[in-house]
Design an enzyme around this catalytic site. Sequence first.
Site, PDB file in Angstrom:
ATOM      1  N   GLU A 179     -17.233  -6.653  12.736  1.00 18.67           N
ATOM      2  CA  GLU A 179     -15.988  -7.427  12.697  1.00 18.67           C
ATOM      3  C   GLU A 179     -15.467  -7.719  14.101  1.00 18.67           C
ATOM      4  O   GLU A 179     -15.402  -6.802  14.929  1.00 18.67           O
ATOM      5  CB  GLU A 179     -14.921  -6.660  11.909  1.00 18.67           C
ATOM      6  CG  GLU A 179     -13.698  -7.479  11.603  1.00 18.67           C
ATOM      7  CD  GLU A 179     -12.690  -6.730  10.735  1.00 18.67           C
ATOM      8  OE1 GLU A 179     -11.883  -7.384  10.061  1.00 18.67           O
ATOM      9  OE2 GLU A 179     -12.719  -5.490  10.731  1.00 18.67           O
ATOM     10  N   GLY A 313     -11.608   3.167  14.701  1.00 17.15           N
ATOM     11  CA  GLY A 313     -11.452   4.367  13.900  1.00 17.15           C
ATOM     12  C   GLY A 313     -12.462   4.405  12.776  1.00 17.15           C
ATOM     13  O   GLY A 313     -13.080   5.433  12.501  1.00 17.15           O
ATOM     14  N   GLU A 348      -9.849   2.717   4.499  1.00 16.89           N
ATOM     15  CA  GLU A 348     -11.122   2.012   4.329  1.00 16.89           C
ATOM     16  C   GLU A 348     -11.464   1.804   2.858  1.00 16.89           C
ATOM     17  O   GLU A 348     -12.057   0.774   2.506  1.00 16.89           O
ATOM     18  CB  GLU A 348     -12.241   2.792   5.029  1.00 16.89           C
ATOM     19  CG  GLU A 348     -12.012   3.031   6.506  1.00 16.89           C
ATOM     20  CD  GLU A 348     -11.624   1.778   7.277  1.00 16.89           C
ATOM     21  OE1 GLU A 348     -12.169   0.692   6.986  1.00 16.89           O
ATOM     22  OE2 GLU A 348     -10.768   1.872   8.172  1.00 16.89           O
ATOM     23  N   HIS A 351      -9.681  -1.195   1.469  1.00 20.60           N
ATOM     24  CA  HIS A 351     -10.345  -2.445   1.871  1.00 20.60           C
ATOM     25  C   HIS A 351     -11.425  -2.875   0.885  1.00 20.60           C
ATOM     26  O   HIS A 351     -11.767  -4.065   0.828  1.00 20.60           O
ATOM     27  CB  HIS A 351     -10.994  -2.270   3.240  1.00 20.60           C
ATOM     28  CG  HIS A 351     -10.103  -2.565   4.399  1.00 20.60           C
ATOM     29  ND1 HIS A 351      -9.339  -3.706   4.490  1.00 20.60           N
ATOM     30  CD2 HIS A 351      -9.887  -1.867   5.552  1.00 20.60           C
ATOM     31  CE1 HIS A 351      -8.684  -3.703   5.642  1.00 20.60           C
ATOM     32  NE2 HIS A 351      -8.977  -2.595   6.295  1.00 20.60           N
ATOM     33  N   GLU A 370      -5.504  -6.061   7.109  1.00 18.41           N
ATOM     34  CA  GLU A 370      -5.265  -4.764   7.736  1.00 18.41           C
ATOM     35  C   GLU A 370      -3.902  -4.181   7.365  1.00 18.41           C
ATOM     36  O   GLU A 370      -3.759  -2.976   7.193  1.00 18.41           O
ATOM     37  CB  GLU A 370      -5.391  -4.879   9.248  1.00 18.41           C
ATOM     38  CG  GLU A 370      -6.789  -5.245   9.729  1.00 18.41           C
ATOM     39  CD  GLU A 370      -7.844  -4.230   9.323  1.00 18.41           C
ATOM     40  OE1 GLU A 370      -7.497  -3.097   8.944  1.00 18.41           O
ATOM     41  OE2 GLU A 370      -9.031  -4.581   9.370  1.00 18.41           O
TER      42      GLU A 370
END
Length: 897
Positions: A179, A313, A348, A351, A370
């Site tokens: 990304e 992260g 995560e 997502h 985000e």
Amino acid sequence: MNKYINLTDVPLKYKVVISILFGILLSSCEQRPTEQEIISPTQPNISSIRITAPGLSESYADLRHQQIAEVDYRLSINLDSQTKNFSGIVHADINFRKILEQPLTIDFSGGAVDSIQVDGRSVPFEYNNYFISIDYQNLPEKSHTITVNYQHPYSNNGSGLHRFKDPKDEKVYLYTDFEPYDANRLFPHFDQPNLKARYTLDVKAPKDWVVVSAEREERVEEKRKSNHWFFPQTKKFSSYIFSLHAGPYHIWEDKAGDIPLRLMARQSLANYVKTEDWFTFTKQSFEFFQPYFEIDYPFKKYDQILAPDFNAGAMENVGAVTFNDSYISRGKKTQAQRMRLANVIAHELAHQWFGNLVTMNWWDDLWLNESFATYMANLALAENSEFTTTWENYYLGAKQWAYHTDQRPTTHAIQLPVNNTDEAFANFDGITYGKGGSVLKQLPYYLGKEEFRKGVSNYLKALSYDNSTLNDFINHLGKAADKDLDTWQQQWLYQAGLNTIEASFQCDDDQINHLVIQQTEPEEYPVLREQRTQLGIYQMKAGSMKRVATLPVLYSGARTEVKEAVGLPCPEGLYPNEEDWAYVKVNLDEVTIKNMAKHINDIEEPFARLMFWQSLFDSTYDAKLSLDEYISFIVNNGADERNINIIRLNARYIEFTYDFLTQIPLSTKRRNELTQTVESFVWGQLLEAAEGSDQQKVWFGVFTNIAHSTPALSHARDLLIGEFAIKGLELDPDMRWKLIKLQNRYLFSDYEQAITRELAKDNSDRSKLNALSAEVIRPQSENKSKWVDNLISNRDKFKLSEIRKITESLFAPEQIELFNIHGQPIFDSLAQVNEDESQELLTAYAYALPLMCSRENVNEITKSLKEKPQLKPILVKALKNHRYSGERCINIGKRLL
């Protein structure tokens, strides 16, 4: 992706520039053509429709989206543990929307193209190191299969396909990180989020390796020197969340319901992995998200890979999430560190629905991707975990990051155009994560919790496996709540800046008879907003400052009269954003300021104390309260505090004030008095903290950053060599390196031998990076000259993780005079560094500039901005924010004088 940095976990010299790293440019940066030789030019230039430059522009992505209706990829890759390159073949099965009338370009950065075929027939092509071009005349039909044979070097900067050789055991590990625009460093394809595809993968790899991607392998064929892994076709998703990880990873397995879970780490760190925490936090997140979204996990398995040298992260690759392996602690984690781990795991996983199942159409909606994961992770922890102080931690971390970023001159609206992928990379900042998450956090108060949840669920159901825009999301929320959100959207998403509120009141017979909330806006961003907040009313009762009433309030405009407050108890303390409902800066009224100064330790509610303490520092940072008054207040009141979150907040700002004290113009006597007061307080807190407590670890971390006197450095040395011990404080390897770096920072005792001794005990990559950091920080003129030269002239000899250690340690705050002697080449080299294609490198380079509290340094930054107008977004942002921090420091210094 989780690029969120917990402000309590980074070195203090960078807290003043924390929003630099993940900034977003306010004005667009046009991509410029480069003098690049075309490879294999077999016909007239057919790539003129697209500028020969790194990255991808939104305008060209739009054009290509108009060309391509559908694409799927069949990908074969050969991996080797010894070579510097990997090779592959990709078959792109493409359906065009219509017969092409322009060239087709295929994204592929930094590789080599051996051949290209269309439907099995070799065709001419051009390759300029950024993308492949094929003339439309060689693509005469609406459906074609394009086959590309290619090679590409492994990465050493954490992007693309990164190769890491563990110095501990010499085992090699690979992982991908894409990304926003690095998937084309793994294979040639159309690297934009709105060209979703299905992927079929096979990989040849060494026999002792495991290979991981979005699907579990369907079979592995054993060869003489390698194994051949075959993976079934995936569901449709964007290429930036495709993945390929390989190596001799240690694997643990579990299940979340019927969803297979795997956790992987390199062998040398396997003994340190607390698998119970990882699997528990993961399963709790699944338990919360599936019923909340009303959609089962949309993929077949869920792997989590702990990756070395990782830039962020974590990254939400479909079914194969990568995490920075710094989340593996070689000692006992504090509760805050465990919560941070739980948070990033939940982030995560969120997502997988919001970002992977439904994906933004283009990078201008990155914030929503985000921000949503940021908010949902905290909501999941608050409602389905052991962590009862989740929102306090959110306020302490992400919210302060957002407030800090939003008051800088480089702030920006949450939603704004993103012209190209360089700007997209620069979009990972406190606005995208912290402010966006905070704005979403206020929506359930504004719309209703169930209405908000239903709107999210409907959005995900309607757009599964598709791309979406902000309007899609807002329309589903508005419909679920039966509320028009147009005004809200304009105020909060398209306007920059942080508003301030202050409550004023009058009382009669110990009851409120009049209360008003006044809202102000920054001069640069004159917009007044509407949002729901909560008033907290406090009175002294039986020796405690108790919260005696709360009142939800919807305020708007410059002045809101709160008639519902009439008759409530007259406040001795009033906080107009109780429990942090709203996204707003708070000014306290005079009555509250007076009473909080006397009774801050008497406030019963820990969250309220936390917010009052934060307001105290805000006054100092705004140069309303002098630095010495702030230090005195902490020393006189902070020692009695036992709440770990308030201790973490005060510890953070003690380090912050110490950094400022090293540079603010003061007499030597006055500087020594203040810095010694800070050092003595911190050492006292470390000695008095409960044995083995989180407080003990917090104060140890502060001590290693602010210790400077001979007695303090002697204590640090004695702790390291075992001649002195603090009961309950167990030094893990990383804590030992903090003490060694401190010795080197002040050239104390046998600082060089300390490095040698520790490396003999521990030759891990972490130790080698820490040793590098300790060497770079030494305050010797010849040492600084050497490392400035390495940074500018010899960057190619270091991998990115080493560059980061060099820049973050190059000039400690008290080494400003050394910077003034040796720092000019850093300014002079900006134009040269600007030509580097690695956005990650540019981000790391920004660290080389230290805190600067002099007008001369600030003017030097202004000069660089004027003389180098072509700098890329990250560097422009860095310089502007350094200048802002310097001006703040100057103003704080004037207040102290």
